[in-house]
Design a protein around this motif. Structure first.
Motif, PDB file in Angstrom:
ATOM      1  N   UNK B  23      71.775  37.237  11.883  1.00 34.02           N
ATOM      2  CA  UNK B  23      71.658  38.648  11.523  1.00 34.02           C
ATOM      3  C   UNK B  23      73.026  39.163  11.121  1.00 34.02           C
ATOM      4  N   UNK B  24      73.110  39.766   9.957  1.00 37.35           N
ATOM      5  CA  UNK B  24      74.342  40.429   9.531  1.00 37.35           C
ATOM      6  C   UNK B  24      74.015  41.868   9.158  1.00 37.35           C
ATOM      7  N   UNK B  25      75.013  42.710   9.187  1.00 39.26           N
ATOM      8  CA  UNK B  25      74.759  44.119   8.930  1.00 39.26           C
ATOM      9  C   UNK B  25      75.836  44.726   8.046  1.00 39.26           C
ATOM     10  N   UNK B  26      75.467  45.839   7.457  1.00 36.78           N
ATOM     11  CA  UNK B  26      76.405  46.679   6.707  1.00 36.78           C
ATOM     12  C   UNK B  26      76.268  48.084   7.264  1.00 36.78           C
ATOM     13  N   UNK B  27      77.384  48.648   7.677  1.00 34.04           N
ATOM     14  CA  UNK B  27      77.302  49.978   8.283  1.00 34.04           C
ATOM     15  C   UNK B  27      78.641  50.679   8.210  1.00 34.04           C
ATOM     16  N   UNK B  28      78.566  51.988   8.200  1.00 36.05           N
ATOM     17  CA  UNK B  28      79.772  52.796   8.353  1.00 36.05           C
ATOM     18  C   UNK B  28      79.878  53.200   9.815  1.00 36.05           C
ATOM     19  N   UNK B  29      81.077  53.354  10.269  1.00 39.91           N
ATOM     20  CA  UNK B  29      81.264  53.765  11.656  1.00 39.91           C
ATOM     21  C   UNK B  29      81.053  52.619  12.618  1.00 39.91           C
ATOM     22  N   UNK B  30      80.552  52.957  13.793  1.00 41.26           N
ATOM     23  CA  UNK B  30      80.415  51.980  14.873  1.00 41.26           C
ATOM     24  C   UNK B  30      78.979  51.983  15.392  1.00 41.26           C
ATOM     25  N   UNK B  31      78.113  51.231  14.723  1.00 43.56           N
ATOM     26  CA  UNK B  31      76.705  51.257  15.118  1.00 43.56           C
ATOM     27  C   UNK B  31      76.450  50.484  16.400  1.00 43.56           C
ATOM     28  N   UNK B  32      75.301  50.735  16.988  1.00 44.26           N
ATOM     29  CA  UNK B  32      74.780  49.879  18.059  1.00 44.26           C
ATOM     30  C   UNK B  32      73.836  48.868  17.421  1.00 44.26           C
ATOM     31  N   UNK B  33      73.749  47.699  18.024  1.00 46.70           N
ATOM     32  CA  UNK B  33      72.922  46.621  17.473  1.00 46.70           C
ATOM     33  C   UNK B  33      71.888  46.174  18.494  1.00 46.70           C
ATOM     34  N   UNK B  34      70.733  45.796  17.995  1.00 46.68           N
ATOM     35  CA  UNK B  34      69.614  45.453  18.865  1.00 46.68           C
ATOM     36  C   UNK B  34      68.865  44.239  18.332  1.00 46.68           C
ATOM     37  N   UNK B  35      68.203  43.570  19.248  1.00 49.96           N
ATOM     38  CA  UNK B  35      67.159  42.622  18.898  1.00 49.96           C
ATOM     39  C   UNK B  35      65.876  43.085  19.575  1.00 49.96           C
ATOM     40  N   UNK B  36      64.827  43.175  18.744  1.00 49.81           N
ATOM     41  CA  UNK B  36      63.507  43.498  19.244  1.00 49.81           C
ATOM     42  C   UNK B  36      62.608  42.280  19.038  1.00 49.81           C
ATOM     43  N   UNK B  37      61.570  42.158  19.867  1.00 52.47           N
ATOM     44  CA  UNK B  37      60.609  41.076  19.728  1.00 52.47           C
ATOM     45  C   UNK B  37      59.204  41.676  19.658  1.00 52.47           C
ATOM     46  N   UNK B  38      58.392  41.096  18.797  1.00 54.04           N
ATOM     47  CA  UNK B  38      57.013  41.572  18.648  1.00 54.04           C
ATOM     48  C   UNK B  38      56.063  40.399  18.851  1.00 54.04           C
ATOM     49  N   UNK B  39      55.261  40.488  19.898  1.00 55.09           N
ATOM     50  CA  UNK B  39      54.241  39.476  20.155  1.00 55.09           C
ATOM     51  C   UNK B  39      52.973  39.859  19.408  1.00 55.09           C
ATOM     52  N   UNK B  40      52.112  38.898  19.124  1.00 58.08           N
ATOM     53  CA  UNK B  40      50.902  39.177  18.332  1.00 58.08           C
ATOM     54  C   UNK B  40      50.096  40.346  18.898  1.00 58.08           C
ATOM     55  N   UNK B  41      49.760  41.279  18.021  1.00 66.64           N
ATOM     56  CA  UNK B  41      48.922  42.401  18.415  1.00 66.64           C
ATOM     57  C   UNK B  41      49.611  43.483  19.221  1.00 66.64           C
ATOM     58  N   UNK B  42      50.918  43.401  19.319  1.00 65.62           N
ATOM     59  CA  UNK B  42      51.648  44.380  20.130  1.00 65.62           C
ATOM     60  C   UNK B  42      52.721  45.099  19.313  1.00 65.62           C
ATOM     61  N   UNK B  43      53.294  46.144  19.920  1.00 63.84           N
ATOM     62  CA  UNK B  43      54.421  46.823  19.301  1.00 63.84           C
ATOM     63  C   UNK B  43      55.698  46.060  19.554  1.00 63.84           C
ATOM     64  N   UNK B  44      56.819  46.655  19.170  1.00 63.48           N
ATOM     65  CA  UNK B  44      58.112  46.009  19.362  1.00 63.48           C
ATOM     66  C   UNK B  44      58.629  46.272  20.765  1.00 63.48           C
ATOM     67  N   UNK B  45      59.229  45.244  21.348  1.00 65.90           N
ATOM     68  CA  UNK B  45      59.855  45.390  22.659  1.00 65.90           C
ATOM     69  C   UNK B  45      61.355  45.144  22.513  1.00 65.90           C
ATOM     70  N   UNK B  46      62.142  45.981  23.148  1.00 60.98           N
ATOM     71  CA  UNK B  46      63.587  45.782  23.120  1.00 60.98           C
ATOM     72  C   UNK B  46      63.934  44.517  23.895  1.00 60.98           C
ATOM     73  N   UNK B  47      64.624  43.586  23.251  1.00 58.40           N
ATOM     74  CA  UNK B  47      65.003  42.328  23.884  1.00 58.40           C
ATOM     75  C   UNK B  47      66.414  42.419  24.462  1.00 58.40           C
TER      76      UNK B  47
END
Lengths: 113, 110
Positions: B23-47
């Motif tokens: 994963x690479x990003x382009x951003x101004x300032x100082x962002x926060x970074x996340x990984x989310x996981x999505x299991x079949x049939x579900x919403x995203x969960x913060x990993x």
């Protein structure tokens, strides 16, 4: 603490109809964001509400609208449905306006026939 | 504007294999970074998450380090399990602006 809830979980509509989806955020969270997820376009941001005001809006047509109530619950409305609106609609809440991580609900699967 | 680019999938691994999802990003300032996981049939969960440079986020055996010099936040796990099969999303939170990568589907075979 209860998570984000979305109702209904599944919905089937026909072209031209309208639909309303509901989202209840985590207790204490004041920001609610909506996303559309499709296999082709991935996750696309629709809009964000904070304290009953729309703060941010994605690049979707005016058929997509939303609102937020004083208890932070949010609804999303899509009018004049098109086949391409078939998607998983995800709601996410955070405890501040865009400054904190988002917690997602299970989504509403909308099928337009 | 801010953006996130993550490796395209799908990724198929055998159980106990080593996992890396770039994963690479382009951003101004100082962002926060996340990984989310999505299991079949579900919403995203913060990993996991990292809020500043050199922070390492970790959860359930997954790790990612916020590298400002390479603008990267690669997800790693030393030994994957069948239950890790899911779609993984890298995400960036700038000021009032949440951006997601396209997602990487991981399938782990026994």
């Amino acid at each position: 603490k209860a998570g984000v809830t979305q109702t209904p979980r599944y919905l089937i509509k026909t072209r031209g109809q309208q639909v309303t989806l509901s989202c209840s955020p985590i207790s204490g969270h004041r920001s609610v964001s909506w996303y559309q997820q499709t296999p082709g376009q991935g996750l696309q941001f629709l809009f964000e509400y904070f304290s009953e005001t729309q703060r941010n809006k994605g690049n979707f047509p005016g058929r997509f609208s939303g609102r937020q109530f004083s208890n932070s619950r949010s609804e999303m409305n899509v009018s004049t449905l098109e086949l391409g609106d078939s998607a998983l609609y995800l709601c996410a809440s955070s405890n501040s306006g865009g400054s904190y991580e988002q917690y997602f609900g299970p989504g509403t699967r909308l099928t337009v026939t | 504007g801010n953006s996130v680019t993550q490796m395209e999938g799908p990724v198929t691994l055998s159980e106990e294999a080593f996992l890396t999802i770039n994963c690479t990003y382009t951003a101004t300032g100082y962002p926060s970074l996340f990984w989310y996981v999505q299991y079949p049939g579900e919403g995203l969960q913060l990993l996991l998450k990292a809020t500043k440079a050199d922070d390492k986020g970790s959860n359930k055996g997954f790790e990612a380090t916020y590298r400002k010099e390479t603008t990267s936040f690669h997800l790693e796990k030393g030994s994957v399990q069948v239950s890790d099969s899911a779609v993984y999303f890298c995400a960036l939170l700038g000021w009032n602006d949440m951006r997601f990568g396209a997602g990487t589907r991981l399938t782990v075979k026994p």
